[in-house]
Design an enzyme around this catalytic site. Structure first.
Site, PDB file in Angstrom:
ATOM      1  N   ARG A  22       5.240  41.022  21.561  1.00 25.71           N
ATOM      2  CA  ARG A  22       5.120  41.856  22.753  1.00 25.71           C
ATOM      3  C   ARG A  22       6.439  42.582  22.975  1.00 25.71           C
ATOM      4  O   ARG A  22       7.413  42.344  22.261  1.00 25.71           O
ATOM      5  CB  ARG A  22       4.654  41.059  23.992  1.00 25.71           C
ATOM      6  CG  ARG A  22       5.089  39.652  24.112  1.00 25.71           C
ATOM      7  CD  ARG A  22       6.545  39.412  24.310  1.00 25.71           C
ATOM      8  NE  ARG A  22       7.084  40.228  25.385  1.00 25.71           N
ATOM      9  CZ  ARG A  22       8.331  40.589  25.514  1.00 25.71           C
ATOM     10  NH1 ARG A  22       9.236  40.235  24.612  1.00 25.71           N
ATOM     11  NH2 ARG A  22       8.739  41.332  26.511  1.00 25.71           N
ATOM     12  N   GLY A  23       6.425  43.482  23.977  1.00 22.60           N
ATOM     13  CA  GLY A  23       7.562  44.374  24.149  1.00 22.60           C
ATOM     14  C   GLY A  23       7.244  45.653  23.385  1.00 22.60           C
ATOM     15  O   GLY A  23       6.838  45.599  22.206  1.00 22.60           O
ATOM     16  N   ALA A  24       7.422  46.789  24.056  1.00 19.61           N
ATOM     17  CA  ALA A  24       6.908  48.048  23.510  1.00 19.61           C
ATOM     18  C   ALA A  24       7.374  48.345  22.076  1.00 19.61           C
ATOM     19  O   ALA A  24       6.545  48.606  21.193  1.00 19.61           O
ATOM     20  CB  ALA A  24       7.279  49.185  24.460  1.00 19.61           C
ATOM     21  N   GLN A  77       7.899  36.125  30.974  1.00 13.57           N
ATOM     22  CA  GLN A  77       8.746  36.641  29.883  1.00 13.57           C
ATOM     23  C   GLN A  77      10.232  36.512  30.219  1.00 13.57           C
ATOM     24  O   GLN A  77      11.063  36.388  29.325  1.00 13.57           O
ATOM     25  CB  GLN A  77       8.407  38.115  29.592  1.00 13.57           C
ATOM     26  CG  GLN A  77       7.074  38.357  28.921  1.00 13.57           C
ATOM     27  CD  GLN A  77       5.976  38.630  29.929  1.00 13.57           C
ATOM     28  OE1 GLN A  77       6.010  38.142  31.053  1.00 13.57           O
ATOM     29  NE2 GLN A  77       4.979  39.402  29.529  1.00 13.57           N
ATOM     30  N   ASP A  98       7.817  50.628  28.951  1.00 11.32           N
ATOM     31  CA  ASP A  98       6.680  50.746  28.033  1.00 11.32           C
ATOM     32  C   ASP A  98       6.236  52.186  27.846  1.00 11.32           C
ATOM     33  O   ASP A  98       5.642  52.530  26.826  1.00 11.32           O
ATOM     34  CB  ASP A  98       5.519  49.886  28.527  1.00 11.32           C
ATOM     35  CG  ASP A  98       5.906  48.426  28.433  1.00 11.32           C
ATOM     36  OD1 ASP A  98       6.592  47.937  29.355  1.00 11.32           O
ATOM     37  OD2 ASP A  98       5.582  47.800  27.408  1.00 11.32           O
ATOM     38  N   LYS A 158       7.063  46.331  33.095  1.00  7.60           N
ATOM     39  CA  LYS A 158       6.377  45.096  33.505  1.00  7.60           C
ATOM     40  C   LYS A 158       6.153  45.039  35.013  1.00  7.60           C
ATOM     41  O   LYS A 158       7.037  45.416  35.794  1.00  7.60           O
ATOM     42  CB  LYS A 158       7.228  43.911  33.029  1.00  7.60           C
ATOM     43  CG  LYS A 158       6.732  42.535  33.395  1.00  7.60           C
ATOM     44  CD  LYS A 158       5.312  42.271  32.975  1.00  7.60           C
ATOM     45  CE  LYS A 158       5.058  42.500  31.501  1.00  7.60           C
ATOM     46  NZ  LYS A 158       3.602  42.514  31.163  1.00  7.60           N
TER      47      LYS A 158
HETATM   48  O1  MRU Z   1       3.603  42.633  28.463  1.00  7.52           O
HETATM   49  P1  MRU Z   1       4.874  42.731  27.678  1.00  7.52           P
HETATM   50  O2  MRU Z   1       5.608  41.435  27.569  1.00  7.52           O
HETATM   51  O3  MRU Z   1       4.654  43.401  26.346  1.00  7.52           O
HETATM   52  O4  MRU Z   1       5.778  43.716  28.545  1.00  7.52           O
HETATM   53  C1  MRU Z   1       7.044  44.061  28.043  1.00  7.52           C
HETATM   54  C2  MRU Z   1       7.831  44.891  28.983  1.00  7.52           C
HETATM   55  O5  MRU Z   1       7.385  45.274  30.036  1.00  7.52           O
HETATM   56  C3  MRU Z   1       9.203  45.304  28.509  1.00  7.52           C
HETATM   57  O6  MRU Z   1      10.080  45.420  29.589  1.00  7.52           O
HETATM   58  C4  MRU Z   1       9.090  46.659  27.807  1.00  7.52           C
HETATM   59  O7  MRU Z   1       8.114  46.615  26.798  1.00  7.52           O
HETATM   60  C5  MRU Z   1      10.358  47.082  27.208  1.00  7.52           C
HETATM   61  S1  MRU Z   1      10.767  46.104  25.796  1.00  7.52           S
HETATM   62  C6  MRU Z   1      12.133  46.707  25.040  1.00  7.52           C
END
Ligand code: MRU
Length: 356
Positions: A50-52, A199, A240, A251
Site C-alpha cells: 500500500r501507499g501510492a 498505518q 495519493d 489518508k
Molecule cells: O490506504 P493506504 O495505506 O494505501 O494509504 C496510503 C496513504 O494515504 C499515503 O499517505 C499516500 O499513499 C502517500 S505514500 C507515499
C-alpha cells in the site's frame, strides 16, 4: 530507513514479485510470492502492499508477472491476456493515481516493443525496473528539497505511512524526515495512529524506530491537544492524488490535521512525486474516493467493536483544499501557491482512458 525491502523482483525460477505483507507488521516480517496477477491484485486490494508509489511499482511488476504466465500462448493471445491483467490491476484501488500512471507506462512499453513473447516480456521487465528505479530516485530528490524546509530541533506530525513501506525508496513525507536527519538535524516525530487500519501506529512507528528517529504514536483524536499545546512545528504528509489546482487527497484524517495546522498557524507540507499529480482533474472534488469494507471499522482488537446492525462510514481518503497546503514538495522542487502553474509545468498528465 528500514533494511527490510517493501517489494522486489526475483529473477529465479521464471521470475516473480516478492512483496512484504504489511498487514502483518509490526509483529511479523513475512513475504508473499506473487507468481500470478490475481495474487498481486489481491495484495493491493487488501493493503498487503500500500501507499501510492508502492502500489504503482507493484502493479508495474504485476504486468511482468502477467507476461511471464502467458509466454506459451500465441502472440495475439499473449498480448490480450496482458491487456486483461492490466484492467484487473487498474480495478484494485481507485484513488492513488500512481497506479494508473505506472500501468500506463507499462501499456506504452507493450505498445512499443516487438519480438517474440520472451523478448516482449524482457522489455516489460526492463520497463518495470525503470518505474521502480525512478521511484527510488524521486524519493531521494524530494527528500533533499524537503529537508531544506525543516529546522533543526523541529517536532513534526505525520499521518498514515508515507515512508519506505509506501514506496520503492525511502518514502515521500518520511523521505524528507530521513534527509533532514541525514543532514544532522535533531527531529522529533509524532505519528498519528491512523484509524482504521493503523498505518501510522503499525508502519510509520515501525520504520522510524528502526531508523532511530525519535517517534511517538498518538490516537488521531489526540492531535488537536498537541497543536493546542504548541508542540508541533510542521506537518508533513504524502498524497495519493493531487488535482491540478493543488487540492490533495490523502489518508482519511489528513483534512482534520490540515485544519488544525491552519488554526494553529503551523506549516502543512505535502511530499509527493509528480506521478501523483493528476492534471486531468481541475480540483479535488473530482478525485474518486475509495470506500472500504465496514469490517475495517467494526472489528479490531481481535473482536467486534461496533454493535451488530450499526451502519459504518469508511472512506479511505479525504481531500485537503489547496488553500490549507503551505507547500508541495516534489522531485523538481517546492511548489507554493498558486500551485496550478507550477504543477502544470512539472506534473504528468494521465492520458484519457487509462483509469478504471
Ligand atoms: O490506504 P493506504 O495505506 O494505501 O494509504 C496510503 C496513504 O494515504 C499515503 O499517505 C499516500 O499513499 C502517500 S505514500 C507515499
Amino acid at each position: 530507513m528500514t533494511d527490510t525491502h517493501t517489494l522486489r523482483w526475483c529473477d529465479e525460477d521464471g521470475g516473480w514479485l516478492e512483496l512484504l505483507d504489511q498487514t502483518l507488521l509490526p509483529q511479523q516480517i513475512q513475504f508473499i510470492e506473487c507468481r500470478d496477477v490475481e495474487t498481486v491484485a489481491e495484495a493491493i486490494e487488501m493493503l498487503r502492499v500500500r501507499g501510492a508509489p508502492a502500489i504503482g511499482v507493484a502493479a508495474a511488476y504485476g504486468v511482468v508477472v502477467s507476461a511471464r504466465r502467458a509466454l506459451s500462448q500465441s502472440a495475439i493471445e499473449f498480448r490480450q491476456s496482458i491487456e486483461r491483467d492490466i484492467e484487473r490491476l487498474a480495478a484494485t484501488r481507485p484513488t492513488a493515481v500512481n497506479l494508473f500512471w505506472a500501468l500506463e507506462q507499462m501499456r506504452s512499453a507493450l505498445d512499443h516493443v516487438s519480438g517474440d513473447n520472451q523478448a516482449v516480456s524482457d522489455q516489460l521487465l526492463a520497463a518495470a525496473h525503470g518505474v521502480c528505479e525512478d521511484d527510488k530516485n524521486l524519493c531521494q530528490r524530494m527528500g533533499m528539497h524537503g529537508a531544506d524546509l525543516i529546522r533543526d530541533g523541529s517536532t513534526i506530525l505525520t499521518h498514515c505511512n508515507a515512508g519506505a513501506l509506501a514506496t520503492a525508496g525511502w518514502g515521500t513525507a518520511l523521505g524528507v524526515i530521513y534527509a533532514a536527519a541525514g543532514q544532522g538535524k535533531t527531529l522529533r516525530v509524532y505519528a498519528d495512529e491512523t484509524r482504521p487500519l493503523l498505518q501510522g501506529a503499525r508502519l510509520t512507528a515501525w520504520e522510524l524506530s528502526q531508523a532511530n528517529v525519535d517517534v511517538t504514536v498518538l490516537c488521531d483524536g489526540a492531535a488537536a491537544s498537541l497543536f493546542a499545546a504548541g508542540e508541533i512545528d510542521a506537518v508533513i504528509v504524502g498524497s495519493d492524488r493531487i488535482a491540478a489546482n493543488g487540492d490533495v487527497a490523502n489518508k482519511i484524517g489528513t483534512l482534520g490535521v490540515a485544519i488544525l495546522a491552519q488554526q494553529f498557524d503551523v506549516a502543512f507540507y505535502v511530499a509527493a512525486p509528480t506521478s501523483t499529480v493528476d492534471l486531468e482533474l481541475a480540483s479535488g472534488d473530482l478525485i474518486p474516493i475509495e470506500q472500504r469494507a465496514a469490517s475495517e471499522v467494526t472489528e479490531g482488537f481481535g473482536r467486534r467493536t461496533v454493535p451488530d446492525g450499526v451502519q459504518v462510514y469508511n472512506p479511505a481518503f479525504d481531500v485537503t483544499p489547496h488553500r490549507w497546503v503551505s507547500a508541495i514538495i516534489t522531485e523538481h522542487g517546492v511548489a507554493r501557491a498558486p500551485f496550478e502553474p507550477t504543477l502544470r509545468e512539472w506534473g504528468t498528465a494521465i492520458p484519457a482512458g487509462t483509469q478504471a
